[in-house]
Design a protein around this motif. Sequence first.
Motif, PDB file in Angstrom:
ATOM      1  N   MET A   1       0.828  -1.203   0.000  1.00 50.95           N
ATOM      2  CA  MET A   1       0.000   0.000   0.000  1.00 50.95           C
ATOM      3  C   MET A   1       0.867   1.259   0.000  1.00 50.95           C
ATOM      4  N   ARG A   2       1.888   1.245   0.838  1.00 47.79           N
ATOM      5  CA  ARG A   2       2.761   2.405   0.929  1.00 47.79           C
ATOM      6  C   ARG A   2       3.465   2.666  -0.406  1.00 47.79           C
ATOM      7  N   HIS A   3       3.918   1.606  -1.088  1.00 41.17           N
ATOM      8  CA  HIS A   3       4.579   1.742  -2.378  1.00 41.17           C
ATOM      9  C   HIS A   3       3.604   2.293  -3.429  1.00 41.17           C
ATOM     10  N   THR A   4       2.374   1.803  -3.388  1.00 40.09           N
ATOM     11  CA  THR A   4       1.357   2.268  -4.325  1.00 40.09           C
ATOM     12  C   THR A   4       1.063   3.749  -4.114  1.00 40.09           C
ATOM     13  N   MET A   5       0.987   4.177  -2.857  1.00 37.00           N
ATOM     14  CA  MET A   5       0.732   5.577  -2.540  1.00 37.00           C
ATOM     15  C   MET A   5       1.873   6.459  -3.061  1.00 37.00           C
ATOM     16  N   LYS A   6       3.115   6.016  -2.887  1.00 38.58           N
ATOM     17  CA  LYS A   6       4.268   6.776  -3.371  1.00 38.58           C
ATOM     18  C   LYS A   6       4.236   6.889  -4.894  1.00 38.58           C
ATOM     19  N   MET A   7       3.885   5.806  -5.569  1.00 44.15           N
ATOM     20  CA  MET A   7       3.823   5.814  -7.024  1.00 44.15           C
ATOM     21  C   MET A   7       2.706   6.744  -7.519  1.00 44.15           C
ATOM     22  N   THR A   8       1.585   6.709  -6.818  1.00 45.43           N
ATOM     23  CA  THR A   8       0.469   7.573  -7.191  1.00 45.43           C
ATOM     24  C   THR A   8       0.847   9.044  -7.019  1.00 45.43           C
ATOM     25  N   LEU A   9       1.478   9.369  -5.882  1.00 47.63           N
ATOM     26  CA  LEU A   9       1.899  10.743  -5.638  1.00 47.63           C
ATOM     27  C   LEU A   9       2.957  11.184  -6.644  1.00 47.63           C
ATOM     28  N   ALA A  10       3.873  10.287  -7.001  1.00 52.96           N
ATOM     29  CA  ALA A  10       4.900  10.619  -7.989  1.00 52.96           C
ATOM     30  C   ALA A  10       4.261  10.875  -9.354  1.00 52.96           C
ATOM     31  N   ALA A  11       3.271  10.074  -9.710  1.00 49.73           N
ATOM     32  CA  ALA A  11       2.589  10.258 -10.991  1.00 49.73           C
ATOM     33  C   ALA A  11       1.841  11.593 -11.022  1.00 49.73           C
ATOM     34  N   LEU A  12       1.165  11.929  -9.931  1.00 52.21           N
ATOM     35  CA  LEU A  12       0.456  13.200  -9.852  1.00 52.21           C
ATOM     36  C   LEU A  12       1.430  14.386  -9.914  1.00 52.21           C
ATOM     37  N   ALA A  13       2.554  14.257  -9.239  1.00 49.88           N
ATOM     38  CA  ALA A  13       3.552  15.325  -9.264  1.00 49.88           C
ATOM     39  C   ALA A  13       4.106  15.525 -10.664  1.00 49.88           C
ATOM     40  N   SER A  14       4.285  14.447 -11.408  1.00 55.26           N
ATOM     41  CA  SER A  14       4.820  14.583 -12.764  1.00 55.26           C
ATOM     42  C   SER A  14       3.826  15.277 -13.686  1.00 55.26           C
ATOM     43  N   LEU A  15       2.543  15.139 -13.414  1.00 55.45           N
ATOM     44  CA  LEU A  15       1.536  15.820 -14.216  1.00 55.45           C
ATOM     45  C   LEU A  15       1.654  17.340 -14.080  1.00 55.45           C
ATOM     46  N   ALA A  16       2.074  17.795 -12.912  1.00 55.09           N
ATOM     47  CA  ALA A  16       2.218  19.223 -12.690  1.00 55.09           C
ATOM     48  C   ALA A  16       3.317  19.825 -13.558  1.00 55.09           C
ATOM     49  N   LEU A  17       4.247  18.987 -14.011  1.00 60.44           N
ATOM     50  CA  LEU A  17       5.342  19.461 -14.838  1.00 60.44           C
ATOM     51  C   LEU A  17       4.979  19.554 -16.310  1.00 60.44           C
ATOM     52  N   LEU A  18       3.866  18.941 -16.702  1.00 59.87           N
ATOM     53  CA  LEU A  18       3.445  18.986 -18.096  1.00 59.87           C
ATOM     54  C   LEU A  18       2.943  20.379 -18.446  1.00 59.87           C
ATOM     55  N   PRO A  19       3.303  20.881 -19.618  1.00 56.16           N
ATOM     56  CA  PRO A  19       2.790  22.200 -20.000  1.00 56.16           C
ATOM     57  C   PRO A  19       1.290  22.137 -20.230  1.00 56.16           C
ATOM     58  N   THR A  20       0.622  23.191 -19.819  1.00 56.23           N
ATOM     59  CA  THR A  20      -0.823  23.245 -20.036  1.00 56.23           C
ATOM     60  C   THR A  20      -1.094  24.017 -21.316  1.00 56.23           C
ATOM     61  N   ALA A  21      -2.223  23.768 -21.878  1.00 54.92           N
ATOM     62  CA  ALA A  21      -2.586  24.454 -23.122  1.00 54.92           C
ATOM     63  C   ALA A  21      -2.828  25.929 -22.836  1.00 54.92           C
ATOM     64  N   VAL A  22      -2.211  26.779 -23.589  1.00 55.14           N
ATOM     65  CA  VAL A  22      -2.386  28.213 -23.448  1.00 55.14           C
ATOM     66  C   VAL A  22      -3.151  28.706 -24.675  1.00 55.14           C
ATOM     67  N   SER A  23      -4.162  29.483 -24.434  1.00 58.93           N
ATOM     68  CA  SER A  23      -4.935  29.987 -25.567  1.00 58.93           C
ATOM     69  C   SER A  23      -4.410  31.355 -25.957  1.00 58.93           C
ATOM     70  N   ALA A  24      -3.280  31.370 -26.633  1.00 58.16           N
ATOM     71  CA  ALA A  24      -2.696  32.623 -27.092  1.00 58.16           C
ATOM     72  C   ALA A  24      -3.295  33.005 -28.441  1.00 58.16           C
ATOM     73  N   HIS A  25      -3.446  34.281 -28.645  1.00 55.53           N
ATOM     74  CA  HIS A  25      -3.969  34.806 -29.900  1.00 55.53           C
ATOM     75  C   HIS A  25      -2.938  35.769 -30.480  1.00 55.53           C
ATOM     76  N   THR A  26      -2.528  35.518 -31.704  1.00 60.08           N
ATOM     77  CA  THR A  26      -1.582  36.385 -32.382  1.00 60.08           C
ATOM     78  C   THR A  26      -2.318  37.595 -32.944  1.00 60.08           C
ATOM     79  N   VAL A  27      -1.694  38.764 -32.828  1.00 61.63           N
ATOM     80  CA  VAL A  27      -2.259  39.991 -33.374  1.00 61.63           C
ATOM     81  C   VAL A  27      -1.417  40.385 -34.587  1.00 61.63           C
ATOM     82  N   LYS A  28      -2.043  40.480 -35.727  1.00 59.02           N
ATOM     83  CA  LYS A  28      -1.377  40.865 -36.978  1.00 59.02           C
ATOM     84  C   LYS A  28      -1.699  42.322 -37.314  1.00 59.02           C
TER      85      LYS A  28
END
Length: 169
Positions: A1-28
């Motif tokens: 259980m403890r190992h599973t909890m650590k793996m789950t927390l590590a997986a969640l932490a790695s998600l925070a490092l993923l870039p999120t979609a930014v809705s940028a709009h270019t102005v011409k």
Amino acid sequence: MRHTMKMTLAALASLALLPTAVSAHTVKGPHPGTVLATTYYSSGSFHGAVDIASGASCNSWGVETGVVGSVYWNVTIQSTTTACVTSSGSGNGNEARHHWADGWTFRVWHFVKTAASVDKTCDRCQVGDEGEHTHFHQDKSGTKDTSWYSGYTTKGEAVDRTETIGVLD
């Protein structure tokens, strides 16, 4: 259980490092022209916007909103004339604006009223014809944002409709 909890927390932490979609709009560029002013006027007073003029007579070019990406433009016509107004130094008060969900508003000012001057949802749509100049700015509660164009355009630069003036995040 403890190992599973650590793996789950590590997986969640790695998600925070993923870039999120930014809705940028270019102005011409709204039309071919020259950048007259950005953060400051020639006098040194604060401007906080981008002004572009073609140097041609009024009504020479159709003014596009410049923003790439379909957004709803609320067009306000404050001038009953279809002629260029130059006596105030700032052109007429016609405005196209888009309100972003985060409270910022992007504005296009000083175009001459035409049949294209109506509320609409569009991608780089025409909202009128060039007046004395075309003015772009972004503000929130009276505060102008200069970051959207910083590093993209400078005073005196020649621009056309393909030129990136800035990016709205």
